[in-house]
Design an enzyme around this catalytic site. Structure first.
Site, PDB file in Angstrom:
ATOM      1  CE  LYS A  75      -4.276   1.675   2.790  1.00  0.00           C
ATOM      2  NZ  LYS A  75      -4.824   1.617   3.950  1.00  0.00           N
ATOM      3  CB  SER A 150      -8.197   3.174   3.086  1.00  0.00           C
ATOM      4  OG  SER A 150      -7.080   2.851   4.171  1.00  0.00           O
ATOM      5  CB  SER A 174      -8.142   0.855   5.726  1.00  0.00           C
ATOM      6  OG  SER A 174      -8.584   1.721   6.198  1.00  0.00           O
TER       7      SER A 174
END
Length: 484
Positions: A75, A150, A174
């Site tokens: 990420k 996210s 997330s």
């Protein structure tokens, strides 16, 4: 067998070279990323260098570890030395960290092949990946739907098999929510089990790095590799023992709890899939225990007050002076900082900074922030009491399946509500794993989560693994990706 084990066997048996494998992933990214938008930065050159090093090791007869040569992704809020790390925000464009996050340092030391950095909601604030400065990542089951947030880019890449696994971060769901939306596995570890050093902070008392994978075995392998105590993170405890060797333990007699409040306001197809999973556990000899957890109703307001307050503090460092974006036209330092922040942050980030600054301000601190911290203690106690009745808790991951793109932008409040089942785990610092448990009428995946006691990763992963074996039809490949 998980995809990590398959890849490991292929490399060891010389069925293919690591370079060939890496090239096939990079080719697939080139073909599909235009539609999926999972990657914001593809690091092909670095990936091939690592792959060549692994090939040399295999050619010389050396043994390789389980994660060596396995193509993966990070990420874009996990620091990578010399590789742009933007948190998918305009304010961090061009920022290249001068150090590695501990998790990446660990995996790089094991010759993990990083294919690139993946898309995310800006500064991890969002539930659809659409607050990203680069536009949202799409769902691998249907690119008209969001991948969730996210960590949407990681989930999209792993779901589409353009990464064997990835690391995301989970502040209020997330990792688990996008894993649920994309029909894969997402593990949010116990707070302190995995080092946060080098994770660009959103809310420091809630953030936790964890794996997003195709299978429960893969989640256990990756978690075991990254869950080491780190002196550079004062909250790090590490994880004693390993989880992979404990998979496939008998769950006969295990008490699986279902809190009635977790099923309130959940769509019928999701509730049905979770209760069907409970029946599967029952057929394996587990005992299903229903109980009340009324404190759950406080979780969402407590989460948004604490998370926004910590974000307001953490995001104060982005001022255009030291790194990242800086406005072109300004009159003096104060004006420069104001303009940089106004231009550099997106709407959702500004909304949360304002909310956080408000709840920390004089006159409102006691009414909001202090009260939220007290209620946090109440929620922790409620979970401790719940675990006196059961060994693990079964709940929906999200009250719904993936929504169509654009929906989160038109109705941000409804997207806040998608966190209702996931945030209690972060507030209490507990581990939770999301696994696929069915599909809705449109063929979109439904996820359920298993929540464990503090440092109870071995128990929840084992329970998830037993379910995965019993309901293998829920673990499907999508139309995209490298076929192993």
């Amino acid at each position: 067998m998980g995809s990590i084990e398959k890849i490991h066997e292929m490399l060891v048996s010389k069925e293919c070279s690591c370079t060939e494998l890496t090239k096939s992933y990079l080719d697939e990214i080139e073909k599909t990323n235009g539609e999926l938008n999972a990657y914001v930065n593809v690091t092909g050159e670095e990936a091939l260098k690592t792959a060549e090093a692994v090939d040399r090791k295999i050619a010389s007869g050396e043994e390789i570890g389980m994660l060596e040569g396995v193509p993966m992704t990070l990420k874009d809020n996990i620091s990578t030395k010399g590789i742009e790390t933007t948190c998918c925000s305009k304010i961090l464009t061009g920022y290249k960290p001068i150090y590695n996050a501990t998790v990446w340092e660990t995996l790089a030391g094991e010759n993990a092949v990083m294919l690139g950095k993946t898309n995310m909601d800006e500064f991890a604030m969002g539930s659809s990946c659409e607050t990203s400065y680069f536009g949202g990542a799409m769902n691998p089951f249907d690119s008209n739907y969001v991948s969730g947030g996210s960590s949407g880019g990681v989930a999209s890449a792993v779901g589409a098999n353009i990464a064997a696994y990835g690391l995301g971060s989970d502040t209020g769901g997330s990792i688990r929510q996008p894993a649920s939306f994309c029909g894969i596995v997402g593990l949010k570890p116990t707070y302190g089990a995995v080092s946060r050093y080098g994770l660009i902070a959103y809310a420091s008392s809630l953030d936790q790095i964890g794996p997003i994978t195709k299978s429960v075995e893969d989640a256990a392998i990756v978690f075991d590799a990254i869950s080491k105590r780190d002196e550079k993170d004062s909250t790090s405890k590490g994880f004693a023992g390993d989880t992979y060797s404990k998979l496939n333990n008998d769950i006969k007699g295990m008490k699986i709890g279902i809190a009635k409040e977790y099923l309130e306001g959940v769509r019928d197809d999701v509730k049905e899939a979770v209760l069907k999973a409970a029946d599967i556990y029952k057929s394996m000899g587990a005992e299903i225990v229903y109980f009340d957890l009324p404190e759950l109703k406080f979780a969402l307001p407590v989460y948004y007050i604490i998370a926004c307050a910590e974000a307001s503090s953490n995001l104060g460092r982005y001022d255009g002076i030291r790194f990242g974006y800086k406005t072109e036209h300004y009159n003096g330092t104060h004006d420069m900082v104001c303009r940089t922040r106004s231009e550099g942050f997106g709407e959702e980030v500004k909304r949360r900074i304002l909310l956080g600054t408000y709840v920390l301000s004089a006159g409102y601190y006691d009414a909001y922030y202090k009260k939220a911290q007290n209620l946090r203690g109440t929620i922790v106690k409620a979970f401790n009491n719940a675990f006196e009745k059961c060994d693990v808790i079964l709940a929906p991951t999200v009250p719904m399946t993936a929504f169509e793109k654009g929906h989160a932008v038109s109705d941000p409040i409804e997207t806040y509500l998608t966190d209702i089942c996931t945030v209690p785990v972060n507030i209490a610092g507990l581990p939770g794993v999301s696994v696929p448990c069915g599909f809705n009428a449109k063929g979109m995946p439904i996820g359920m989560q298993l929540i464990g006691k503090s440092f109870g990763e071995a128990e929840i992963l084992n329970a998830a693994y037993k379910y995965q074996q019993a309901a293998a039809e829920n673990f499907k490949d999508t139309k995209w990706g490298v076929k192993l």
